[in-house]
Design a protein around this motif. Structure first.
Motif, PDB file in Angstrom:
ATOM      1  N   GLN A  37      42.346  41.931  44.492  1.00 23.59           N
ATOM      2  CA  GLN A  37      42.364  40.914  45.152  1.00 23.59           C
ATOM      3  C   GLN A  37      42.434  40.864  46.701  1.00 23.59           C
ATOM      4  N   THR A  73      34.628  38.465  46.366  1.00 27.78           N
ATOM      5  CA  THR A  73      33.956  37.285  46.393  1.00 27.78           C
ATOM      6  C   THR A  73      32.974  37.090  47.723  1.00 27.78           C
ATOM      7  N   ASP A  91      36.684  34.763  37.617  1.00 30.64           N
ATOM      8  CA  ASP A  91      38.078  34.747  38.148  1.00 30.64           C
ATOM      9  C   ASP A  91      38.971  33.665  37.569  1.00 30.64           C
ATOM     10  N   TYR A 140      41.872  33.134  37.000  1.00 30.81           N
ATOM     11  CA  TYR A 140      43.456  32.790  37.135  1.00 30.81           C
ATOM     12  C   TYR A 140      43.433  32.110  38.310  1.00 30.81           C
ATOM     13  N   ALA A 192      39.304  30.255  43.383  1.00 32.29           N
ATOM     14  CA  ALA A 192      38.190  31.379  43.481  1.00 32.29           C
ATOM     15  C   ALA A 192      36.900  30.932  43.129  1.00 32.29           C
ATOM     16  N   ASP A 209      31.452  37.956  39.519  1.00 33.55           N
ATOM     17  CA  ASP A 209      32.570  38.351  40.359  1.00 33.55           C
ATOM     18  C   ASP A 209      33.753  38.146  39.345  1.00 33.55           C
ATOM     19  N   THR A 210      34.749  39.208  39.322  1.00 32.52           N
ATOM     20  CA  THR A 210      35.761  39.027  38.714  1.00 32.52           C
ATOM     21  C   THR A 210      37.184  38.781  39.316  1.00 32.52           C
ATOM     22  N   ALA A 211      38.094  38.781  38.489  1.00 36.92           N
ATOM     23  CA  ALA A 211      39.424  38.515  39.059  1.00 36.92           C
ATOM     24  C   ALA A 211      40.248  39.793  39.468  1.00 36.92           C
TER      25      ALA A 211
END
Ligand code: GDP
Length: 294
Positions: free
Chosen positions: A108, A113, A136, A138, A142, A188-190
């Motif tokens: 993070q 992003t 994402d 969570y 985001a 795009d991931t967390a």
């Protein structure tokens, strides 16, 4: 970018540059200073030692002591070795596929992003039909962040705000891309603030399910050796294809850029050079070495 490193290395080499004749003692003393400059730049200790040992071997092997311009010759050898250290050749990302799928990984705050948006715009400018995907689950912010970027650059964003399963979202995004004729899906991931097991399991699961054509690891270059250690942790788990070094505009030292290839043996493919959507460059090891040696 890399101002401190550049200044220190050039200072180390300056003493030899103008000299008509040098001795092996001069060379050893200069390379000691070069090694110090690399360590000050937060280059991994083993990497700094190994690169200066190689430079010394090459310098003496190429009969630098009897060369007409020994200083210039040494600068050329240093430049070649820094280029090699950063990977030698530039390596492109793989965007072949129907659709091609680019998976982003990283902590993070690394700039994932932002970089997803930059890459989407970069590919769009090449005439590619791109879909951004927000996985994402969570941080609702985001998803909004990606949507704002998508709007700004004119690229569609796929999101499922109610769905908490990133694997499903990524799979659905690819289906959506196929149905709507998109040729590249950027996922795009967390991230987390530090490497943790849950994050690793999640990114592993997404990667396994969608079989990306390209998996990129995004990292903040200003974090130096931490960047290298994080790269190692991610690579051990997900075997990524390439590195994106962000925030080079604020990095005066360059330690991550110089060590990451040697430690994880994966090429740096892109750099981030500003917060703006056009702050993206392909990484050319030789140009970066020239830049450092000014
Ligand atoms: P994520 O959590 O990995 O998705 O990170 P973000 O994309 O939200 O980026 C975190 C912060 O870094 C934001 O304030 C970005 O504007 C900033 N940022 C990202 N890339 C760059 C870059 O290349 N240069 C600079 N100066 N800032 C960047």
């Amino acid at each position: 970018m890399f101002e401190n490193l550049s200044q220190n290395i050039n200072q180390a080499l300056r003493t030899l540059k103008g000299k008509g004749r040098i001795t092996d003692v001069n060379v050893a003393a200069t390379l000691k200073e070069v090694r110090k400059a690399l360590l000050d730049a937060d280059v991994n200790f083993k990497v700094a030692k190994s690169v200066t040992d190689t430079i010394k071997e090459k310098a003496l092997g190429q009969k630098i002591l009897i060369a007409v311009e020994p200083g210039q010759m040494l600068v050329k050898i240093v430049s070649d070795e820094l280029t090699e250290l950063m990977g030698g050749q530039k390596v492109d990302i793989n965007t072949k596929g129907d659709p091609a799928v680019v998976l982003m990984s990283g902590l993070q705050g690394s700039g994932k992003t932002t970089f997803s948006g930059k890459l989407a715009l970069y590919l769009k400018k090449q005439g590619r039909n791109v879909l951004l995907t927000a996985c994402d689950v969570y941080r609702p912010a985001a998803i909004d962040q990606l949507k704002v970027l998508g709007e700004q650059i004119g690229v569609d964003v796929y999101a499922e705000p109610e769905n908490k399963n990133p694997v499903q979202i990524a799979q659905n995004a690819i289906k959506h891309a196929k149905a709507t004729g998109k040729k590249i899906v950027i996922v795009d991931t967390a991230g987390r603030l530090a490497v943790d097991e849950e994050m690793m399991r999640e990114i592993e699961a997404v990667k396994k399910a969608i079989q990306p054509t390209e998996t990129l690891f995004v990292v903040d270059s200003m974090t130096g050796q931490d960047a290298v250690n994080t790269a190692k942790a991610f690579n051990d788990r997900i075997n990524f294809d390439g590195v994106v070094l962000t925030k080079l505009d604020g990095d005066t030292r360059g330690g991550a850029a110089l060590s990451i290839k040697a430690v994880v043996d994966k090429p740096i493919k892109f750099i981030g050079t500003s917060e703006k959507m056009d702050g993206i460059d392909v990484f050319y090891p030789d140009r970066m070495a020239s830049r450092i040696l000014g």
